[in-house]
Design a protein around this motif. Structure first.
Motif, PDB file in Angstrom:
ATOM      1  N   LEU A 126     -51.368 -74.908 -25.649  1.00 12.82           N
ATOM      2  CA  LEU A 126     -50.838 -73.990 -24.638  1.00 12.82           C
ATOM      3  C   LEU A 126     -51.176 -74.436 -23.225  1.00 12.82           C
ATOM      4  O   LEU A 126     -50.346 -74.374 -22.319  1.00 12.82           O
ATOM      5  N   TRP A 127     -52.428 -74.914 -23.042  1.00 10.46           N
ATOM      6  CA  TRP A 127     -52.825 -75.257 -21.673  1.00 10.46           C
ATOM      7  C   TRP A 127     -52.000 -76.416 -21.133  1.00 10.46           C
ATOM      8  O   TRP A 127     -51.593 -76.426 -19.978  1.00 10.46           O
ATOM      9  N   LEU A 128     -51.682 -77.379 -22.015  1.00  6.39           N
ATOM     10  CA  LEU A 128     -50.888 -78.519 -21.585  1.00  6.39           C
ATOM     11  C   LEU A 128     -49.466 -78.063 -21.247  1.00  6.39           C
ATOM     12  O   LEU A 128     -48.878 -78.461 -20.224  1.00  6.39           O
ATOM     13  N   ALA A 129     -48.935 -77.184 -22.104  1.00  5.03           N
ATOM     14  CA  ALA A 129     -47.590 -76.665 -21.865  1.00  5.03           C
ATOM     15  C   ALA A 129     -47.533 -75.940 -20.528  1.00  5.03           C
ATOM     16  O   ALA A 129     -46.577 -76.098 -19.755  1.00  5.03           O
ATOM     17  N   THR A 130     -48.586 -75.167 -20.244  1.00  8.51           N
ATOM     18  CA  THR A 130     -48.604 -74.425 -18.978  1.00  8.51           C
ATOM     19  C   THR A 130     -48.636 -75.380 -17.797  1.00  8.51           C
ATOM     20  O   THR A 130     -47.902 -75.207 -16.818  1.00  8.51           O
ATOM     21  N   LEU A 131     -49.482 -76.426 -17.921  1.00 11.58           N
ATOM     22  CA  LEU A 131     -49.562 -77.394 -16.833  1.00 11.58           C
ATOM     23  C   LEU A 131     -48.220 -78.064 -16.602  1.00 11.58           C
ATOM     24  O   LEU A 131     -47.748 -78.203 -15.468  1.00 11.58           O
TER      25      LEU A 131
END
Lengths: 354, 333
Positions: B87-92
């Protein structure tokens, strides 16, 4: 070479002020009217009438109405589909409750009722403008949507909330086949477009345009803002109300409150942006564009042998509409009507451009 | 003086409406507070969307109708990319996309239309809305997608000993509220403490003066659209985690319009307070007022919340045209 006004001298003021000052324009218009009234009904297919020409005519009328307000008077409205629905439901209730009325009378009355509602929601325009007015008209959109969805009297207590209309009968001439619907709409739209064209050339239209161009200056030269803005709202809503009644009775036949939602309002706005703000002719161009583009988008990939899902087609449609809006606002803010005018200018000089 | 009196009357009416259900005993306190909290939660989301509006309006004078489409697009990007990566990568990555979007909008839409009438710019952003909705769904698909933030969804009962039956609150709602507060605090820091933030405030204050002392307007616009994109992303993720990412998310922008009218076009605190007022007012009206209206006028169901926000905004417009915290300006015809 053919399109040249040399030798056409104006010797009276009357001649100087006529609607189509150039002889070739008058001939073209006469031929066009002859074609659409006399030839088109015999040669076009039912499919063409039902899926393109009938919606095109009704939406042109609505676009003219919106253009009077936005293009000529400079008051933004994001809620004109609401006035269409007022017209449609007014016509429905008039036909239902006073069946002896002629449909033409119903049409005018529906327009007047829509005009009253339009005036009511136009009152804020006296104090606010621009973005604030956009929000006020959106309020009209949502409130009217809600009213017709929830107040049962308007839909004659139909359990599903949808209403269906009877066939229109004008002095014994029933409007039932596609050709007859087309002819009926054509007659109505022709009359209304002619009236609109003359309204904007006259005293009222000049007052609107003065308000649009600079409201302070307009007031200084003696135009009453209250009168100008409210007449613009009233006349515009009248047109749109008539268009709404026709949309319901002639095109849809039966409809739900959602038929007149905000997307229709935005589509009307797109029509006049693409067609040309402040142009009656442009309203026709814009309406045709908005009606024809989705059909073209549905058909074109098939011709090219590509199969697209309906979802993809509607997404593409949204993307193309969006890009075109931006394109026209940047490159040609006066829309297709301006391109038409440029074309005519070029034609006058052709083939010797000096 | 007269204006103040009208404002006071309006406020008294609103407060009376707020207290009425409790005072007349139409609802028990526990349920009342639940409705209130529900309204506040909806209000937080409205505030976030309205915040995006205000940021862009302050810096470039553009009334950004596309904010809702940006919320949808950002949420769709996060949801679909989170399917194949953390999720964090997708958000970035989604933040990167929103910044790229800001560049494109500045280059292709804002720059050619500079110095145009606000209404023309509004219509241009309508075009952006359509394009972005179509583009987002063409690229990411048009079904309902889920965003899983890893927060339990089951409601928690609190204050059981204070009220009969206690009060139900959702953990993800609380997380949403916390996220919103953190975001607003970060924005405030950014605006008050950084050099870029100061430049942004200068542009918001006076375009010409800012440009004449060497602040690059075009770059400022990119920055502010990027910030609005990030705000849209946060709003979209919160909304999407709650109800799933779908087309209706973009319609929340329509609710944010009355919020900015209420709060004032140029005020960040106004956007937040306005969002909360609209959120609470709308929920209260739907829960307590709609049944009365349905009974009195024999309506086919409530749904007052569809237009309540607009009517509230119009009322405010009549007594307080510049909104709660907007800049006062006089122009008359």
């Amino acid at each position: 070479m053919l399109y040249r006004e040399n030798g056409q001298f104006k010797t009276t003021y009357r001649q100087d002020q006529q609607m189509l000052p150039i002889l070739q324009d008058r001939i073209f218009m006469a031929l066009l009217l002859l074609f659409v009234f006399g030839v088109a009904p015999f040669i076009f297919s039912d499919y063409l009438f039902l899926s393109i020409l009938i919606p095109f005519l009704v939406l042109s009328l609505a676009a003219i109405g919106l253009n009077l307000l936005v293009g000529y008077c400079g008051q933004i409205s994001l809620g004109h589909a609401a006035f269409m629905s007022v017209g449609a439901y007014a016509a429905y209730n008039l036909v239902l409750r006073v069946p002896q009325l002629n449909f033409l009378v119903v049409l005018i009355l529906a327009g007047l009722i829509a005009a009253l509602v339009g005036l009511l929601f136009g009152i804020p325009s006296l104090r606010i403008r621009g973005l604030y007015l956009a929000v006020a008209t959106l309020a009209a959109q949502f409130f009217v949507d809600w009213t017709f969805a929830r107040v049962k009297w308007f839909t004659n207590y139909a359990p599903s909330g949808s209403v269906s209309t009877a066939t229109i009968d004008i002095f014994g001439w029933t409007v039932d086949t596609p050709v007859r619907k087309y002819l009926f709409l054509l007659a109505v739209v022709t009359v209304f477009a002619l009236v609109a064209k003359n309204l904007v050339r006259g005293h009222m239209g000049r007052a609107w345009m003065a308000m649009r161009d600079m409201d302070v200056a307009a007031e200084v030269i003696g135009i009453r803002p209250v009168y100008a803005k409210l007449t613009a709202f009233g006349v515009s809503s009248f047109y749109v109300g008539v268009a709404g009644a026709l949309w319901g009775f002639v095109y849809l036949g039966s409809w739900e409150p959602l038929a007149f939602d905000i997307n229709l309002s935005l589509n009307l706005l797109f029509m006049i942006i693409i067609g040309g703000m402040g142009s009656i002719l442009g309203s026709f161009f814009g309406a045709f564009f908005i009606v024809a583009l989705p059909i073209l988008l549905n058909q074109a990939p098939e011709w090219l042998g590509i199969h697209l899902s309906t979802a993809m087609v509607s997404n593409l449609e949204a993307m193309i509409f969006g890009s075109l809006i931006i394109f026209f606002l940047i490159v040609e803010p006066q829309g297709l009507a301006r391109l038409w005018a440029i074309g005519k200018e070029k034609l006058r000089l052709w083939p010797f451009p000096h | 003086m007269k204006r103040n009196r009208n404002l006071i009357i309006l406020c008294v009416f609103l407060l009376a409406g707020l207290i009425m259900p409790l005072a007349t005993g139409a609802s028990d306190p526990g349920f009342y507070i639940e409705v209130l909290l529900g309204g506040l939660m909806a209000g937080v989301l409205y505030s976030l969307v309205a915040l995006g509006f205000v940021l862009i309006f302050k810096a470039s004078g553009v009334f950004n109708f596309a904010q809702g489409a940006m919320v949808l697009f950002a949420a769709l990007s996060v949801a679909r990319m989170a399917e194949v990566m953390p999720l964090w990568l997708a958000t970035l990555l989604a933040i990167g996309i929103m910044i790229a979007f800001a560049f494109i909008v500045e280059r292709l839409v804002l720059r050619p239309l500079v110095n145009q009438d606000p209404v023309v710019l509004l219509m241009a952003t309508l075009g952006v809305t359509y394009f972005l909705n179509g583009f987002g769904q063409a690229v990411w698909g048009s079904d309902i997608y889920e965003i899983n933030l890893g927060i339990a969804k089951e409601p928690v009962m609190i204050l059981q000993n204070l009220f009969q039956g206690g009060i139900l609150i959702n953990k993800d709602d609380v997380a949403a509220a916390v996220a919103a507060v953190v975001l607003v605090a970060l924005l405030a820091l950014f605006f008050q403490k950084t050099k870029t933030g100061r430049a942004l405030r200068a542009v918001a204050d006076d375009h010409l003066a800012a440009q004449s002392i060497g602040i690059p307007l075009n770059r400022i616009w990119v920055i502010v659209w990027s910030v609005a994109g990030v705000v849209a992303l946060v709003a979209g993720v919160i909304w999407g985690a709650k109800l799933g990412v779908q087309f209706s998310v973009s319609q929340v922008a329509l609710k944010a319009l009355p919020v900015v009218i209420l709060g004032g076009f140029t005020s960040i605190p106004g956007a937040i307070l306005g969002g909360l007022i609209i959120g609470v007012g709308e929920k209260m009206a739907e829960v307590f007022l709609a049944p009365i209206a349905v009974k009195a006028f024999d309506l086919a169901g409530g749904g007052i919340e569809n237009w309540f926000a607009y009517v509230l905004a119009l009322l405010f417009l009549l007594v307080l045209p510049e909104g709660l915290f907007g800049e006062k300006h006089i122009d008359r015809v």
